[in-house]
Design an enzyme around this catalytic site. Structure first.
Site, PDB file in Angstrom:
ATOM      1  N   GLY A  39      -0.857  -8.286   6.968  1.00 21.88           N
ATOM      2  CA  GLY A  39      -1.784  -7.941   5.886  1.00 21.88           C
ATOM      3  C   GLY A  39      -3.002  -8.839   5.889  1.00 21.88           C
ATOM      4  O   GLY A  39      -3.399  -9.370   4.852  1.00 21.88           O
ATOM      5  N   ARG A  87      -7.807  -8.240   4.522  1.00 20.23           N
ATOM      6  CA  ARG A  87      -8.630  -8.514   3.336  1.00 20.23           C
ATOM      7  C   ARG A  87      -7.880  -9.474   2.411  1.00 20.23           C
ATOM      8  O   ARG A  87      -6.729  -9.830   2.670  1.00 20.23           O
ATOM      9  CB  ARG A  87      -8.963  -7.212   2.602  1.00 20.23           C
ATOM     10  CG  ARG A  87      -7.743  -6.501   2.081  1.00 20.23           C
ATOM     11  CD  ARG A  87      -8.033  -5.074   1.687  1.00 20.23           C
ATOM     12  NE  ARG A  87      -6.827  -4.451   1.181  1.00 20.23           N
ATOM     13  CZ  ARG A  87      -6.675  -3.964  -0.043  1.00 20.23           C
ATOM     14  NH1 ARG A  87      -7.667  -4.020  -0.899  1.00 20.23           N
ATOM     15  NH2 ARG A  87      -5.543  -3.411  -0.421  1.00 20.23           N
ATOM     16  N   ASP A  98       2.638  -0.313   9.859  1.00 17.38           N
ATOM     17  CA  ASP A  98       3.341  -0.540   8.596  1.00 17.38           C
ATOM     18  C   ASP A  98       4.332  -1.685   8.806  1.00 17.38           C
ATOM     19  O   ASP A  98       5.186  -1.610   9.698  1.00 17.38           O
ATOM     20  CB  ASP A  98       4.064   0.760   8.210  1.00 17.38           C
ATOM     21  CG  ASP A  98       4.809   0.634   6.899  1.00 17.38           C
ATOM     22  OD1 ASP A  98       4.853  -0.479   6.330  1.00 17.38           O
ATOM     23  OD2 ASP A  98       5.354   1.660   6.440  1.00 17.38           O
ATOM     24  N   VAL A  99       4.261  -2.730   7.981  1.00 19.34           N
ATOM     25  CA  VAL A  99       5.167  -3.876   8.171  1.00 19.34           C
ATOM     26  C   VAL A  99       6.626  -3.486   7.970  1.00 19.34           C
ATOM     27  O   VAL A  99       7.531  -4.184   8.432  1.00 19.34           O
ATOM     28  CB  VAL A  99       4.834  -5.062   7.235  1.00 19.34           C
ATOM     29  CG1 VAL A  99       3.549  -5.733   7.631  1.00 19.34           C
ATOM     30  CG2 VAL A  99       4.836  -4.643   5.772  1.00 19.34           C
ATOM     31  N   ASN A 133       2.472 -12.036   4.585  1.00 19.09           N
ATOM     32  CA  ASN A 133       1.518 -11.942   3.473  1.00 19.09           C
ATOM     33  C   ASN A 133       1.347 -10.519   2.951  1.00 19.09           C
ATOM     34  O   ASN A 133       0.980 -10.321   1.795  1.00 19.09           O
ATOM     35  CB  ASN A 133       0.160 -12.486   3.939  1.00 19.09           C
ATOM     36  CG  ASN A 133      -0.948 -12.142   2.980  1.00 19.09           C
ATOM     37  OD1 ASN A 133      -1.059 -12.728   1.901  1.00 19.09           O
ATOM     38  ND2 ASN A 133      -1.771 -11.155   3.334  1.00 19.09           N
ATOM     39  N   TYR A 150       6.666  -5.452  -8.404  1.00 20.88           N
ATOM     40  CA  TYR A 150       6.014  -6.521  -7.635  1.00 20.88           C
ATOM     41  C   TYR A 150       6.781  -7.833  -7.823  1.00 20.88           C
ATOM     42  O   TYR A 150       7.128  -8.525  -6.854  1.00 20.88           O
ATOM     43  CB  TYR A 150       4.579  -6.648  -8.125  1.00 20.88           C
ATOM     44  CG  TYR A 150       3.656  -7.543  -7.330  1.00 20.88           C
ATOM     45  CD1 TYR A 150       3.664  -7.527  -5.935  1.00 20.88           C
ATOM     46  CD2 TYR A 150       2.765  -8.395  -7.967  1.00 20.88           C
ATOM     47  CE1 TYR A 150       2.807  -8.327  -5.215  1.00 20.88           C
ATOM     48  CE2 TYR A 150       1.893  -9.208  -7.253  1.00 20.88           C
ATOM     49  CZ  TYR A 150       1.924  -9.172  -5.879  1.00 20.88           C
ATOM     50  OH  TYR A 150       1.066  -9.968  -5.169  1.00 20.88           O
ATOM     51  N   ALA A 179      10.205  -7.680  -6.067  1.00 20.96           N
ATOM     52  CA  ALA A 179      10.125  -7.802  -4.609  1.00 20.96           C
ATOM     53  C   ALA A 179       9.869  -9.247  -4.202  1.00 20.96           C
ATOM     54  O   ALA A 179      10.480  -9.769  -3.260  1.00 20.96           O
ATOM     55  CB  ALA A 179       9.013  -6.897  -4.069  1.00 20.96           C
ATOM     56  N   LYS A 180       8.973  -9.907  -4.932  1.00 21.49           N
ATOM     57  CA  LYS A 180       8.646 -11.289  -4.572  1.00 21.49           C
ATOM     58  C   LYS A 180       9.794 -12.241  -4.929  1.00 21.49           C
ATOM     59  O   LYS A 180       9.965 -13.275  -4.274  1.00 21.49           O
ATOM     60  CB  LYS A 180       7.361 -11.716  -5.279  1.00 21.49           C
ATOM     61  CG  LYS A 180       6.119 -10.954  -4.798  1.00 21.49           C
ATOM     62  CD  LYS A 180       5.792 -11.235  -3.344  1.00 21.49           C
ATOM     63  CE  LYS A 180       4.429 -10.653  -2.961  1.00 21.49           C
ATOM     64  NZ  LYS A 180       4.068 -10.930  -1.553  1.00 21.49           N
TER      65      LYS A 180
END
Lengths: 247, 217
Positions: A14, A17, A65-66, A92, A157, A160-161
């Site tokens: 990622g 940007r 795609d990761v 990232n 979010y 997931a983190k």
């Protein structure tokens, strides 16, 4: 101080940007060889490439795609052939998606978990074989402040983190004996990413709550990351670094 | 000390015991060493006043700590008081005196050196563990208190090193640590000094946090 990553072979997922781009640039400024992945934004990837070239770095750039295991293997395989191995992996890649849980669709949940958690698993697995063989390497997982404490943040979010935090702890323990360090960098609200998507009053709330009275910049967080992935850092593993302005 | 001097920075330090080591360090680095007993409140207060009068520093590291390898039943009230005085209260006094002065000069960094972030479960001397909990909680509150004037306060929680206080640990505990830490080894003062220098000199957006440098425990 410059040249702290001279010749170090770094891969940032990622990286087209936001914080990922700043990580690439910070590493390149310190003399690293830089590769990055991106999913969709070709113009951003091209921009990052041009900026890296302006620093004298010829980056390797991979689209994919990761959460695709074949992509992870292909990227690491290509870098191994080109560079002879990989010293640093920064997981990232993320998804910026702000929506209340009551309105969250299953595909959105899956995309978040796949990108932020499955991706680091796949890329770490691919990178670790070479690192363990070399008995040297470092993985830096990029988390988020909202997985560390109770704040108003997208639940998928934060979840997931938080999972990534568990992965960091367990992986640090698993591979430390092979000379590989795994740490987590969980920034607060920055001038990129989520910080740009929130409503202005939410950003103001953050500033009011943060001891330093401001949001952060991707550049200052990337500067912190340089030490974490460098050979100067030899005793931190399983550590969490949370530059969030003192929230 | 050496990590900061290596970056070309002027450094002063205090010491309490080990005069010969302090002199050798001064000679090797050019740094000014001053003897200071952190349990002597009047002396500490005088020292801090003098530092403020001379011009508040940009960076302060609080490394001093004491401990005794004693079980709960063998710990005395004096052991407790001395640990609290050196490991905790002196850090509080230092931040109270120097934090605002550093802020008035435009900000700076205070790094407190400790040993626990409360993420571990270790059979440490009770009085020492208590002071480390104090230090980590104080770091959180100090970050909030001094952030508005531009002073960042963070703590580094170290794992056992091959020197210093770690030498007082029971051999069995050291072996347990070697066996169970991710890196399977003790740390060195040199490598944790690099972490302290990084946090003190390169961090601009983190405050009130505890960072571990412990080899993965």
């Amino acid at each position: 101080m410059t040249g702290r990553l001279e010749g170090t072979r770094c891969l940032v997922t990622g990286g087209s940007r936001g914080l990922g781009r700043e990580l690439c640039l910070a590493f390149a400024r310190e003399g690293a060889r830089v590769a990055f992945t991106f999913r969709r934004r070709e113009a951003d990837a091209e921009d990052t490439t041009l900026r890296l070239r302006a620093l004298g770095c010829e980056p390797q750039c991979f689209q994919g795609d990761v959460a695709d295991g074949a992509h992870a293997q292909a990227v690491v395989g290509a870098l191994t052939r080109a560079w002879g191995g990989l010293d640093v992996l920064v997981n990232n890649a993320g998804v910026q998606h702000v929506v209340p849980l009551a309105l969250l669709e299953e595909p959105d949940w899956d995309l978040m978990l796949n990108t932020c958690l499955k991706g680091p698993y796949l890329f770490s697995r691919a990178a670790l074989r070479g690192m363990i063989r070399a008995r040297k390497g470092t993985i830096l997982n990029v988390g988020v402040f909202s997985s560390e404490r109770i704040v108003e943040a997208p639940a998928h979010y934060a979840a997931a983190k938080a999972g990534l935090r568990g992965l960091t702890d367990a992986l640090a323990r698993e591979v430390g004996r092979h000379g590989v360090r795994v740490n987590m960098l969980s920034p607060g609200l920055l001038d990129v990413g989520l910080g740009r998507m929130l409503m202005p009053h939410r950003v103001e709330e953050y500033r009011a709550q943060a001891a330093l009275g401001r949001t952060g910049t991707a550049e200052e967080v990337a500067r912190m990351a340089v030490f974490l992935v460098s050979d100067e850092n030899t005793f931190m593993t399983g550590a969490r670094v949370t530059p969030d302005g003192g929230l | 000390m050496r990590a900061l001097v290596a970056r070309g920075l002027p450094v002063d330090f205090t010491w309490c015991e080990g005069e010969a080591r302090a002199r050798a360090l001064s000679e090797a680095t050019g740094a000014v060493g001053r003897r200071l007993d952190l349990t002597d409140r009047a002396a500490l207060q005088g020292f801090l006043r003098a530092v403020v009068d001379e011009g508040a520093p940009d960076v302060v590291l609080h490394c001093a700590a004491v401990s005794q390898a004693r079980g709960l039943q063998d710990l005395t009230d004096d052991d407790w008081d001395r640990a609290v005085e050196v490991n905790g209260r002196s850090a509080f006094a230092l931040c109270r005196a120097l934090g605002p002065a550093m802020g008035a000069r435009g900000g700076g960094d205070i790094v407190l050196v400790g040993a626990l972030d409360r993420g571990q479960t270790l059979p440490l001397p009770v009085h020492f563990a208590a002071t480390q909990g104090m230090l980590s909680a104080m770091t959180m509150a100090l970050g909030k208190a001094l952030g508005p004037v531009g002073v960042r306060v963070n703590m580094v929680a170290l794992g056992p090193l091959g020197e210093g206080l770690s030498r007082a640990l029971p051999a069995s505990l050291v072996e347990d640590y070697r066996a169970f830490s991710a890196l399977r080894r003790l740390g060195t003062a040199e490598e944790v000094a690099r972490v302290l220098a990084w946090l003190a000199l390169e961090n601009t957006f983190m405050t009130g946090r505890v960072v571990t440098a412990n080899g993965g425990i």
